[in-house]
Design a protein around this motif. Structure first.
Motif, PDB file in Angstrom:
ATOM      1  N   SER A 154      -6.514   3.058  -6.666  1.00  0.00           N
ATOM      2  CA  SER A 154      -5.833   4.218  -6.095  1.00  0.00           C
ATOM      3  C   SER A 154      -6.790   5.391  -5.994  1.00  0.00           C
ATOM      4  N   LEU A 184      -4.808   0.847   5.563  1.00  0.00           N
ATOM      5  CA  LEU A 184      -3.630   0.362   6.287  1.00  0.00           C
ATOM      6  C   LEU A 184      -4.013  -0.481   7.498  1.00  0.00           C
ATOM      7  N   GLN A 198       0.244  11.328   3.291  1.00  0.00           N
ATOM      8  CA  GLN A 198      -0.533  12.052   4.292  1.00  0.00           C
ATOM      9  C   GLN A 198       0.181  13.370   4.517  1.00  0.00           C
ATOM     10  N   PHE A 235       1.043   5.299   0.147  1.00  0.00           N
ATOM     11  CA  PHE A 235       0.152   6.301   0.735  1.00  0.00           C
ATOM     12  C   PHE A 235       0.882   7.627   0.882  1.00  0.00           C
ATOM     13  N   CYS A 264      -1.399   1.882  11.320  1.00  0.00           N
ATOM     14  CA  CYS A 264      -1.293   3.105  10.518  1.00  0.00           C
ATOM     15  C   CYS A 264      -0.210   3.945  11.188  1.00  0.00           C
ATOM     16  N   TYR A 268      -3.728   7.061  -1.597  1.00  0.00           N
ATOM     17  CA  TYR A 268      -3.294   5.689  -1.340  1.00  0.00           C
ATOM     18  C   TYR A 268      -3.448   4.887  -2.629  1.00  0.00           C
ATOM     19  N   ALA A 311      -7.321   6.113   3.605  1.00  0.00           N
ATOM     20  CA  ALA A 311      -5.942   5.615   3.677  1.00  0.00           C
ATOM     21  C   ALA A 311      -5.698   4.944   5.022  1.00  0.00           C
ATOM     22  N   ILE A 370       0.861  -1.187   0.000  1.00  0.00           N
ATOM     23  CA  ILE A 370       0.000   0.000   0.000  1.00  0.00           C
ATOM     24  C   ILE A 370       0.895   1.235   0.000  1.00  0.00           C
TER      25      ILE A 370
END
Length: 227
Positions: A116, A182, A96, A94, A189, A105, A178, A92
Motif C-alpha cells: 500500500s 488499476l 483519488q 484506491f 481506471c 492504493y 494508482a 485494489i
C-alpha cells in the motif's frame, strides 16, 4: 473540477453477483437504488452514498468509509470484505481526491494486503509491503527540478521516463501509480477510462439487515466493525 473517488476494484465473473446485495452485506444496512436523474448531492464521500461501476467483469464499489480504513491502516482486518466479494484473487483499494491532494492504493492478494501507498495532504508518503514491479521503474526514475520562478525551497521534483516523454510531478506520483496499478491489473481506471460502465447509485438506509453472502456467512454489521 477534479476527481473525488475512493473505491475497491475487483474481478467477478459470477453472473449471480448483485451489487445491491453485496453493498447491503458490506455495510449491514438495507439499500435503495436511486433512479435517474441523480441529484448533484450524491457523493460517495458521504457515508450513506455508494457508487458501483461495472466494466465487463471488473467491478468498482466506491465509498469513503469503506476504503479509507484500508489505506490508513495496512493491518486492517479484510476477512469480511474478501468473503463478501466471493474471495477475489486480487482487490485494489484506491483513493483519488484531487481537491484534498490525497491519493493512495492498496493491493490485496487472496485477502491479504501485500502493498500500500498513501499520500495524504500535508503528510509524508506512507508505504507498506514490498515494491511491486509496476512501481520499480518510478523508484529508479530520473528527475529534474521545476523552478517555475519560485524560491529554491519551493522547487518541485518532476520524475520522467523515456527521455521526458512521460513526466510526473512528485506530488502526483502516488496518483500515477494508482492509475498504473488499476490499468495493468484490471485494464481500466475509472477516472481515466473512455469505456462507459454500468452504474448503480445506491443509498444506505438506517435499517440494519441480516444478509447472507458467501456460503454459511451471515453479516449483521459493517464488515470493518468489531464483531
Amino acid at each position: 473540477m477534479g476527481v473525488a473517488q475512493a473505491g475497491i476494484a475487483f474481478r467477478s465473473g459470477e453472473e449471480s453477483f448483485t451489487p445491491e446485495l453485496a453493498v447491503a452485506s458490506l455495510f449491514g444496512k438495507s439499500v435503495n437504488r436511486l433512479s435517474a436523474p441523480i441529484d448533484r448531492s450524491f457523493d460517495s464521500r458521504h457515508d450513506h452514498h455508494v457508487l458501483v461501476q461495472q466494466f465487463g467483469d471488473i467491478w468498482i464499489i466506491s465509498n469513503h468509509a469503506l476504503v479509507w480504513p484500508i489505506l490508513e491502516n495496512p493491518e486492517h482486518d479484510l476477512c469480511g470484505l474478501h468473503e463478501i466479494l466471493d474471495k477475489p484473487a486480487l482487490m485494489i483499494a484506491f483513493c483519488q481526491y484531487d481537491s484534498g491532494d490525497s491519493y493512495g492504493y492498496a493491493l490485496i492478494e487472496d485477502g491479504v494486503l501485500t502493498r500500500s501507498r498513501l499520500q495524504a495532504s500535508g503528510s509524508d508518503v506512507r508505504l507498506f509491503g514490498v515494491t511491486k514491479p509496476f512501481e520499480q521503474k518510478w523508484e529508479t526514475a530520473e528527475f529534474y527540478l521545476d523552478e517555475d520562478d519560485c524560491p529554491e525551497e519551493e522547487w518541485q521534483k518532476v520524475y520522467y521516463l523515456d527521455d521526458r516523454k512521460v513526466t510526473v510531478p512528485e506530488y502526483y506520483l502516488t496518483s500515477r501509480l494508482a492509475y498504473e496499478a488499476l490499468t495493468e491489473n484490471f485494464g481500466v481506471c475509472p477516472w481515466e477510462s473512455d469505456l462507459k460502465p454500468n452504474i448503480w447509485y445506491l443509498q444506505l438506509n438506517e435499517e440494519s439487515v441480516q444478509c447472507t453472502s458467501a456460503p454459511g456467512m451471515k453479516v449483521r454489521k459493517p464488515w470493518w466493525k468489531v464483531w
